[in-house]
Design a protein around this motif. Structure first.
Motif, PDB file in Angstrom:
ATOM      1  N   GLY A  84      -2.142  69.306  -8.737  1.00 16.00           N
ATOM      2  CA  GLY A  84      -0.987  68.602  -8.206  1.00 16.00           C
ATOM      3  C   GLY A  84      -0.989  67.192  -8.751  1.00 16.00           C
ATOM      4  N   ASN A  85      -0.138  66.331  -8.187  1.00 16.51           N
ATOM      5  CA  ASN A  85      -0.179  64.931  -8.612  1.00 16.51           C
ATOM      6  C   ASN A  85      -0.331  63.978  -7.423  1.00 16.51           C
ATOM      7  OD1 ASN A  85       2.369  65.018  -7.517  1.00 16.51           O
ATOM      8  ND2 ASN A  85       3.414  65.144  -9.502  1.00 16.51           N
ATOM      9  N   VAL A  86      -0.537  64.542  -6.217  1.00 14.57           N
ATOM     10  CA  VAL A  86      -0.830  63.704  -5.058  1.00 14.57           C
ATOM     11  C   VAL A  86      -2.093  64.251  -4.414  1.00 14.57           C
ATOM     12  CG1 VAL A  86      -0.033  62.893  -2.797  1.00 14.57           C
ATOM     13  CG2 VAL A  86       1.623  63.291  -4.629  1.00 14.57           C
ATOM     14  N   SER A  87      -3.048  63.377  -4.169  1.00 17.53           N
ATOM     15  CA  SER A  87      -4.293  63.847  -3.566  1.00 17.53           C
ATOM     16  C   SER A  87      -4.215  63.688  -2.056  1.00 17.53           C
ATOM     17  CB  SER A  87      -5.458  63.029  -4.118  1.00 17.53           C
ATOM     18  OG  SER A  87      -6.491  62.969  -3.157  1.00 17.53           O
ATOM     19  N   MET A  88      -4.562  64.770  -1.362  1.00 19.47           N
ATOM     20  CA  MET A  88      -4.529  64.699   0.085  1.00 19.47           C
ATOM     21  C   MET A  88      -5.580  63.732   0.607  1.00 19.47           C
ATOM     22  SD  MET A  88      -4.785  67.501   3.028  1.00 19.47           S
ATOM     23  CE  MET A  88      -3.037  67.597   2.985  1.00 19.47           C
ATOM     24  N   ASP A  89      -6.733  63.748  -0.029  1.00 18.73           N
ATOM     25  CA  ASP A  89      -7.810  62.886   0.461  1.00 18.73           C
ATOM     26  C   ASP A  89      -7.480  61.410   0.299  1.00 18.73           C
ATOM     27  OD1 ASP A  89      -9.243  65.054   1.268  1.00 18.73           O
ATOM     28  OD2 ASP A  89     -10.275  65.278  -0.663  1.00 18.73           O
ATOM     29  N   GLY A  90      -6.543  61.120  -0.611  1.00 17.11           N
ATOM     30  CA  GLY A  90      -6.142  59.736  -0.797  1.00 17.11           C
ATOM     31  C   GLY A  90      -5.277  59.225   0.359  1.00 17.11           C
ATOM     32  N   ALA A  91      -4.733  60.140   1.146  1.00 17.76           N
ATOM     33  CA  ALA A  91      -3.854  59.728   2.249  1.00 17.76           C
ATOM     34  C   ALA A  91      -4.704  59.469   3.489  1.00 17.76           C
ATOM     35  CB  ALA A  91      -2.820  60.812   2.536  1.00 17.76           C
ATOM     36  N   SER A  92      -4.706  58.209   3.942  1.00 22.39           N
ATOM     37  CA  SER A  92      -5.535  57.913   5.112  1.00 22.39           C
ATOM     38  C   SER A  92      -4.838  58.361   6.395  1.00 22.39           C
ATOM     39  CB  SER A  92      -5.858  56.425   5.172  1.00 22.39           C
ATOM     40  OG  SER A  92      -4.660  55.689   5.181  1.00 22.39           O
ATOM     41  N   SER A  93      -3.518  58.448   6.343  1.00 27.59           N
ATOM     42  CA  SER A  93      -2.787  58.916   7.523  1.00 27.59           C
ATOM     43  C   SER A  93      -1.885  60.062   7.100  1.00 27.59           C
ATOM     44  CB  SER A  93      -1.955  57.759   8.100  1.00 27.59           C
ATOM     45  OG  SER A  93      -0.646  58.186   8.389  1.00 27.59           O
ATOM     46  N   PRO A  94      -1.691  61.047   7.987  1.00 27.66           N
ATOM     47  CA  PRO A  94      -0.818  62.183   7.618  1.00 27.66           C
ATOM     48  C   PRO A  94       0.608  61.740   7.308  1.00 27.66           C
ATOM     49  CG  PRO A  94      -1.361  62.235   9.982  1.00 27.66           C
ATOM     50  CD  PRO A  94      -2.230  61.184   9.353  1.00 27.66           C
ATOM     51  N   HIS A  95       1.006  60.598   7.851  1.00 24.94           N
ATOM     52  CA  HIS A  95       2.378  60.123   7.636  1.00 24.94           C
ATOM     53  C   HIS A  95       2.651  59.808   6.177  1.00 24.94           C
ATOM     54  CE1 HIS A  95       1.538  59.538  11.889  1.00 24.94           C
ATOM     55  NE2 HIS A  95       2.831  59.579  12.100  1.00 24.94           N
ATOM     56  N   GLU A  96       1.575  59.526   5.441  1.00 23.43           N
ATOM     57  CA  GLU A  96       1.754  59.201   4.024  1.00 23.43           C
ATOM     58  C   GLU A  96       2.201  60.408   3.210  1.00 23.43           C
ATOM     59  OE1 GLU A  96      -1.808  57.210   2.552  1.00 23.43           O
ATOM     60  OE2 GLU A  96      -1.924  56.101   4.439  1.00 23.43           O
ATOM     61  N   LEU A  97       2.105  61.591   3.809  1.00 28.34           N
ATOM     62  CA  LEU A  97       2.483  62.801   3.080  1.00 28.34           C
ATOM     63  C   LEU A  97       3.945  63.189   3.322  1.00 28.34           C
ATOM     64  CD1 LEU A  97      -0.746  64.765   3.999  1.00 28.34           C
ATOM     65  CD2 LEU A  97      -0.249  63.730   1.774  1.00 28.34           C
ATOM     66  N   GLU A  98       4.658  62.298   3.953  1.00 32.10           N
ATOM     67  CA  GLU A  98       6.035  62.551   4.374  1.00 32.10           C
ATOM     68  C   GLU A  98       6.944  63.047   3.252  1.00 32.10           C
ATOM     69  OE1 GLU A  98       9.677  59.729   5.856  1.00 32.10           O
ATOM     70  OE2 GLU A  98       7.722  58.816   5.588  1.00 32.10           O
ATOM     71  N   ASP A  99       6.729  62.533   2.036  1.00 30.35           N
ATOM     72  CA  ASP A  99       7.673  62.851   0.961  1.00 30.35           C
ATOM     73  C   ASP A  99       7.151  63.876  -0.042  1.00 30.35           C
ATOM     74  OD1 ASP A  99       5.703  61.249   0.042  1.00 30.35           O
ATOM     75  OD2 ASP A  99       6.999  59.798  -0.983  1.00 30.35           O
ATOM     76  N   ILE A 100       6.191  64.688   0.393  1.00 33.83           N
ATOM     77  CA  ILE A 100       5.676  65.718  -0.519  1.00 33.83           C
ATOM     78  C   ILE A 100       6.740  66.796  -0.729  1.00 33.83           C
ATOM     79  CG2 ILE A 100       3.951  67.561  -0.781  1.00 33.83           C
ATOM     80  CD1 ILE A 100       2.783  64.769  -1.126  1.00 33.83           C
ATOM     81  N   ASP A 101       7.013  67.089  -1.987  1.00 35.33           N
ATOM     82  CA  ASP A 101       8.014  68.107  -2.286  1.00 35.33           C
ATOM     83  C   ASP A 101       7.430  69.511  -2.218  1.00 35.33           C
ATOM     84  OD1 ASP A 101      10.188  66.314  -2.977  1.00 35.33           O
ATOM     85  OD2 ASP A 101       8.968  65.779  -4.718  1.00 35.33           O
ATOM     86  N   PHE A 102       6.206  69.639  -2.731  1.00 33.54           N
ATOM     87  CA  PHE A 102       5.652  70.983  -2.858  1.00 33.54           C
ATOM     88  C   PHE A 102       4.165  70.943  -2.541  1.00 33.54           C
ATOM     89  CE2 PHE A 102       4.851  75.165  -4.354  1.00 33.54           C
ATOM     90  CZ  PHE A 102       6.083  75.800  -4.515  1.00 33.54           C
ATOM     91  N   CYS A 103       3.708  71.889  -1.771  1.00 32.06           N
ATOM     92  CA  CYS A 103       2.278  71.978  -1.475  1.00 32.06           C
ATOM     93  C   CYS A 103       1.771  73.359  -1.872  1.00 32.06           C
ATOM     94  CB  CYS A 103       2.036  71.737   0.015  1.00 32.06           C
ATOM     95  SG  CYS A 103       0.338  72.116   0.528  1.00 32.06           S
ATOM     96  N   ILE A 104       0.591  73.374  -2.470  1.00 29.63           N
ATOM     97  CA  ILE A 104      -0.045  74.644  -2.827  1.00 29.63           C
ATOM     98  C   ILE A 104      -1.372  74.710  -2.095  1.00 29.63           C
ATOM     99  CG2 ILE A 104      -0.911  76.098  -4.703  1.00 29.63           C
ATOM    100  CD1 ILE A 104       0.930  73.595  -6.226  1.00 29.63           C
ATOM    101  N   ALA A 105      -1.611  75.809  -1.390  1.00 30.06           N
ATOM    102  CA  ALA A 105      -2.829  75.927  -0.600  1.00 30.06           C
ATOM    103  C   ALA A 105      -3.382  77.334  -0.712  1.00 30.06           C
ATOM    104  CB  ALA A 105      -2.536  75.591   0.863  1.00 30.06           C
ATOM    105  N   ALA A 106      -4.613  77.496  -0.263  1.00 28.32           N
ATOM    106  CA  ALA A 106      -5.249  78.806  -0.320  1.00 28.32           C
ATOM    107  C   ALA A 106      -5.039  79.538   0.994  1.00 28.32           C
ATOM    108  CB  ALA A 106      -6.741  78.647  -0.589  1.00 28.32           C
ATOM    109  N   GLY A 107      -4.661  80.794   0.884  1.00 23.87           N
ATOM    110  CA  GLY A 107      -4.643  81.657   2.061  1.00 23.87           C
ATOM    111  C   GLY A 107      -5.918  82.476   2.027  1.00 23.87           C
ATOM    112  N   GLN A 108      -6.561  82.650   3.161  1.00 22.07           N
ATOM    113  CA  GLN A 108      -7.838  83.367   3.135  1.00 22.07           C
ATOM    114  C   GLN A 108      -7.650  84.871   3.006  1.00 22.07           C
ATOM    115  OE1 GLN A 108     -10.485  81.982   6.155  1.00 22.07           O
ATOM    116  NE2 GLN A 108     -10.525  79.964   5.216  1.00 22.07           N
TER     117      GLN A 108
END
Lengths: 204, 460
Positions: A84-108
């Protein structure tokens, strides 16, 4: 008396007939082709199944989704698979992720009967990402598909603390005159990348 | 009549059906949901076994409720949650306010919870200076309109898209006259996203609480519960004590039944499992009795506590579909509400068990097999015994009882009716005490009684 003792006393003062817990070992519905069942159900709940053959690039497969091609801010919780181009760990607060267009995650794993994919907060510092991103893609191994919800709960071990979630399709509402609207508060689309599905059947 | 506070379903329903186009539209909308439920239920081969297992699990849990509540409390604390006990609605509201104040939380986002409706939490918090925003789209619509939900799963089912358009135009600035659901839902998305981002705390209901792990399960289609408790660091979960289930594996049974029964979906879009707070945050769980232990001690009615609030009994109920949820004057309308509310306050809700044709469809669709129609019938007995039966019904019952107990009187009365009714002027037959004849025609009077016909055919 404190309310806890009041309530417990009220309950203990009226014993009810004891009924044994049922044995839930089944047999329950299984499918000849769980992967096919999953795809069909996912489509019915408004999601999109994308097959990724062994050796194929998941990123390339995901490019057939317009929302991914058009996304500017992409947060990947599986950076080894798709960058991706935004690191989740770089966000100290969840509010900083407000403008994420697309998220890719693992389903177990995924469930054939209801197209639910199990995700947890294990690699998600901010669990809100599953809801805050405008679009969501989940990567699941095509081999990790169970038949039904009973099988699913046998696979889940709840740790002392934590968060886990079944996602079945995109966010939706029918609260205005029973008209289905996709993208209520959460993701406007859900793509499930089925990795290692030998059969290529296009984007469902 | 003497009881000023008593609610009368029939007169409220009369107001609803006076707009016949709207009443028909409401009926059709719910029948559509019922049809989807049927399709989903028929798609599961072991549906009846699931219902049976669900009923058994709930019965087992209710029998050992004290034990499971203590187990749950301990496990939930082990996960890092705070657990509170509330004997009454007042206790519950005060506990929630205290938690909010302790965290200096002023802006609260709430997801759907019939329990907090029951406790009238919104009014209480608002009166204490807290800004409460309902985030389920249907609930937000009724909140903006100053109404209350008319259905437990589809809170705004009684409101047309044009009316939503007017409400949103007024409060959210959407275009005047716009009524496209996609456009309106998009406007609500933007509006509520700002509320989520600025909230200090999130309040949710609970669909299931797992005794063995101390976990909570919350189901939504919109994702509003999770946004509300994952952006703010404070999560308050309010649950009735009957929401408990013993084991994780029991979820397999209930979650296969819940969404299929409610809306015909195989599962809700989101089924969230919370074990303890979000890292760095707080989770407070409020366990509420508020009359539940009393219902549990009523042998004829305790099965009503199995209810998982799917709403299937409402969607199938011919009376609910035609009279609208508001006509019940109760937090929970429909068949299940007509059992639960009189159990708490029989004087106020005495008319509800009569909002029923005893067709039994509610019992047939109930995923936890609550014998609703049998309970509604039994509740009529309770109403009569408590002296809350309407005068007209009481007199009618007395009169019928006398006639049916005396064969000669029955014959004479039958003969008199057959002779007189066709000869009397219409306005005498359809007098104000002839409740049956208000919206219906009496059948044509046969010339001979059944007894006379039988004797003629078979001799005596």
């Amino acid at each position: 008396m404190d309310p806890k003792q009041t309530i417990l006393a009220r309950l203990r003062d009226h014993p009810l007939e004891d009924v044994p817990l049922p044995d839930l070992d089944g047999p329950w519905t299984t499918y000849e082709d769980p992967l096919g069942q999953f795809r069909t159900t996912l489509q019915a709940v408004g999601g999109l199944a994308v097959d990724v053959a062994d050796g194929e690039s998941p990123d390339a497969a995901l490019r057939q989704v317009a929302a991914y091609r058009d996304a500017r801010k992409i947060c990947s919780l599986v950076p080894d698979i798709i960058r991706g181009n935004v690191s989740m760990d770089g966000a100290s607060s969840p509010h900083e992720l407000e403008d994420i267009d697309f998220c890719i995650a693992a389903g177990q794993f995924a469930v054939a009967e209801n197209a639910a994919v199990w995700v947890t907060d294990q690699n998600a510092r901010h669990r809100v990402i599953y809801f805050l991103a405008q679009h969501l893609a989940l990567i699941v191994s095509a081999r990790d598909i169970v038949h039904n919800l009973h099988d699913a709960y046998r696979k889940i071990a709840f740790a002392q603390r934590g968060y886990g979630l079944f996602i079945s399709g995109p966010s939706k509402t029918a609260d205005i005159e029973q008209s289905l609207v996709i993208g209520a508060h959460g993701p406007r689309s859900l793509t499930v990348l089925l990795v290692g599905s030998s059969m290529r059947s296009g984007a469902g | 009549m003497s009881r000023a506070a008593a609610h009368d379903h029939a007169s409220q329903a009369a107001a609803f059906v006076s707009d016949s186009r709207r009443a028909h539209w409401h009926d059709q909308a719910l029948w559509f949901v019922r049809a989807k439920r049927d399709k989903a239920a028929h798609g599961v081969a072991e549906w009846e076994r699931l219902r049976e297992d669900a009923a058994a699990i709930k019965r087992h849990t209710l029998a050992r409720l004290a034990e499971y509540l203590e187990q749950f409390e301990q496990a939930a604390k082990g996960c890092g949650a705070h657990v509170h006990w509330a004997a009454t609605a007042e206790d519950h509201n005060r506990i929630v306010l205290d938690i909010l104040r302790e965290h200096q939380a002023r802006r609260v986002v709430k997801s759907k919870s019939m329990l907090t409706e029951e406790c009238e939490l919104n009014a209480y918090l608002t009166g204490n200076g807290i800004d409460v925003v309902d985030t389920d789209l249907g609930e937000r619509i009724v909140q903006l309109r100053g109404e209350s939900p008319s259905h437990i799963v589809l809170p705004a089912i009684h409101i047309t898209k044009e009316e939503v358009g007017d409400t949103f135009h007024r409060y959210l600035g959407t275009d005047a006259g716009a009524s496209d659901p996609t456009y309106l839902a998009e406007a609500a998305r933007g509006h509520l996203r700002q509320k989520f981002l600025r909230a200090d705390a999130g309040i949710t209901g609970v669909n299931f609480a797992i005794a063995e792990t101390g976990g909570l399960v919350v189901c939504t289609n919109e994702g509003n519960a999770d946004l509300g408790v994952s952006l703010p660091s404070l999560h308050i979960a309010c649950m009735g004590i009957e929401k408990l289930i013993p084991r994780v594996e029991d979820l397999g049974v209930f979650l296969r039944l819940l969404a299929r029964s409610a809306t015909g979906q195989p599962i809700t879009a989101y089924t969230s499992h919370f074990h303890g707070p979000n890292p760095g945050g707080d989770l407070h769980i409020v366990l509420v009795d508020n009359g539940r232990s009393g219902i549990r001690s009523r042998p004829k009615f305790f099965d009503a506590l199995r209810c998982i609030r799917c709403g299937a009994c409402m969607n199938t109920c011919p009376v609910y579909r035609r009279s609208g949820g508001d006509s019940y004057g109760a937090t929970i309308p429909g068949p299940i509400g007509s059992v639960l509310h009189p159990l708490r306050d029989i004087a106020t809700h005495a008319s509800l068990p009569y909002a029923c044709s005893l067709c039994g469809s509610c019992s047939d669709v109930c995923p936890v097999r609550i014998p609703l129609h049998a309970q509604l019938l039994a509740m009529r007995g309770e109403v009569a015994e408590s002296g809350e039966l309407a005068w007209s019904k009481r007199m009618l019952m007395k009169f019928t009882s006398v006639v049916l107990r005396h064969t000669w009187l029955y014959r004479v009365a039958g003969g008199a009716v057959r002779w007189m009714v066709p000869r009397l002027p219409r306005r005498v037959v359809y007098n104000r005490w002839n409740i049956w004849g208000r919206n219906r025609e009496l059948p044509d009077m046969p010339r001979r009684s059944f007894r006379a016909l039988y004797r003629r055919r078979h001799g005596s």
